[in-house]
Design an enzyme around this catalytic site. Structure first.
Site, mmCIF file in Angstrom:
data_model
loop_
_atom_site.group_PDB
_atom_site.id
_atom_site.type_symbol
_atom_site.label_atom_id
_atom_site.label_comp_id
_atom_site.label_asym_id
_atom_site.label_seq_id
_atom_site.Cartn_x
_atom_site.Cartn_y
_atom_site.Cartn_z
ATOM 1 C CB CYS A 62 -0.930 -0.047 1.207
ATOM 2 S SG CYS A 62 -2.281 1.142 1.181
ATOM 3 C CG HIS A 63 -0.444 5.035 1.380
ATOM 4 N ND1 HIS A 63 -1.622 4.353 1.163
ATOM 5 C CD2 HIS A 63 -0.640 6.292 0.918
ATOM 6 C CE1 HIS A 63 -2.503 5.168 0.607
ATOM 7 N NE2 HIS A 63 -1.938 6.349 0.445
#
Length: 261
Positions: A62-63
């Site tokens: 993800c991030h």
């Protein structure tokens, strides 16, 4: 507007300032919004760079890729991540792999990257292999018995962990048809609020009997459970083991019991 609510507590078992990367074999950077702040912390970036420069396996989803970008650890490497971080990855010199599924993962040597938590089974599997481990369990078939209002983390974590080991898993729910993705079962199921005794639904007992070959599976066994059901466990003929601490687990022959998630 993006609004977050408080999640679940987890235990920190080390102090950041005392960490020596030489004592670890790999690094995992979970996703969410926290990497946006971690990527701005010089000490964090330096630690990540040490893992990367030493060629130790680094996994981010993800991030989490933002931290690898800040550490200049993905330049010239193939990776993926949550779509909104696409431009950052490209600007950091990475070869971002376009993926269609939120469960997709990409491996480039010691770098393992994933789009979202939905890809955790594959993500974990790739990371374990990058560490030199072996994945076994592909010949095991596991059944998860669920019901409406089951808390998501109580099924998603063990479900995805067993998937990462290669197990074949099915999740079933009385009176529910398999029309949704099993890993998200507990987060999507809707229905009437359970009534007292609903956990003793005849169809549930029937399935338990088929799986365990007896309704009194706790009879003569040592086990633990959430403290609120201590009386139920004792009345079933089991020997109660105090769950201290609350994350205690016990095994008695073919029975594995835990007090909480």
């Amino acid at each position: 507007t993006d609004t977050d609510s408080r999640g679940h507590n987890f235990t920190l078992k080390a102090t950041f300032d005392d960490i020596d990367f030489n004592n670890y074999d790999g690094l995992v950077i979970p996703g969410g919004q926290s990497p946006e702040y971690l990527a701005m912390d010089a000490s964090v970036v330096e630690l990540v760079r040490k893992f990367s420069d030493s060629k130790k396996p680094v996994a981010a989803t993800c991030h989490g890729l933002l931290v690898l970008a800040a550490a200049d650890s993905i330049r010239g490497r193939k990776c993926t991540g949550f779509p909104p971080v696409r431009l950052v990855l490209v600007a950091a010199g990475a070869h971002r792999v376009e993926t269609e599924a939120a469960s997709s993962c990409v491996v480039d040597g010691d770098i393992v990257s994933g789009v979202t938590y939905e890809g955790n089974p594959e993500f974990i599997s790739h990371f374990v292999k990058a560490l030199g481990g072996n994945i076994t369990g592909s010949d095991r078939r596991i059944l998860f018995l669920c019901r409406d209002f089951l808390k998501d983390y109580k099924i998603t974590v063990p479900f995805q962990s067993l998937q990462a080991l290669g197990c074949h898993i099915n999740a079933v729910c009385p009176k529910r048809k398999p029309v949704i993705s099993a890993p998200l079962l507990s987060m999507i199921l809707k229905g009437t609020k359970p009534t007292p005794g609903s956990q003793l639904h005849p169809s549930v007992i029937a399935v338990v009997k088929q799986i365990l070959a007896a309704a009194g599976v706790l009879q003569g066994k040592k086990c633990t459970a959430y403290p609120a059901v201590k009386l139920n466990v004792i009345l079933s003929g089991a020997t109660w083991l105090e769950p201290d601490p609350i994350d205690s687990c016990f095994t008695d022959r073919n029975l594995v019991a835990a007090a909480g998630w």
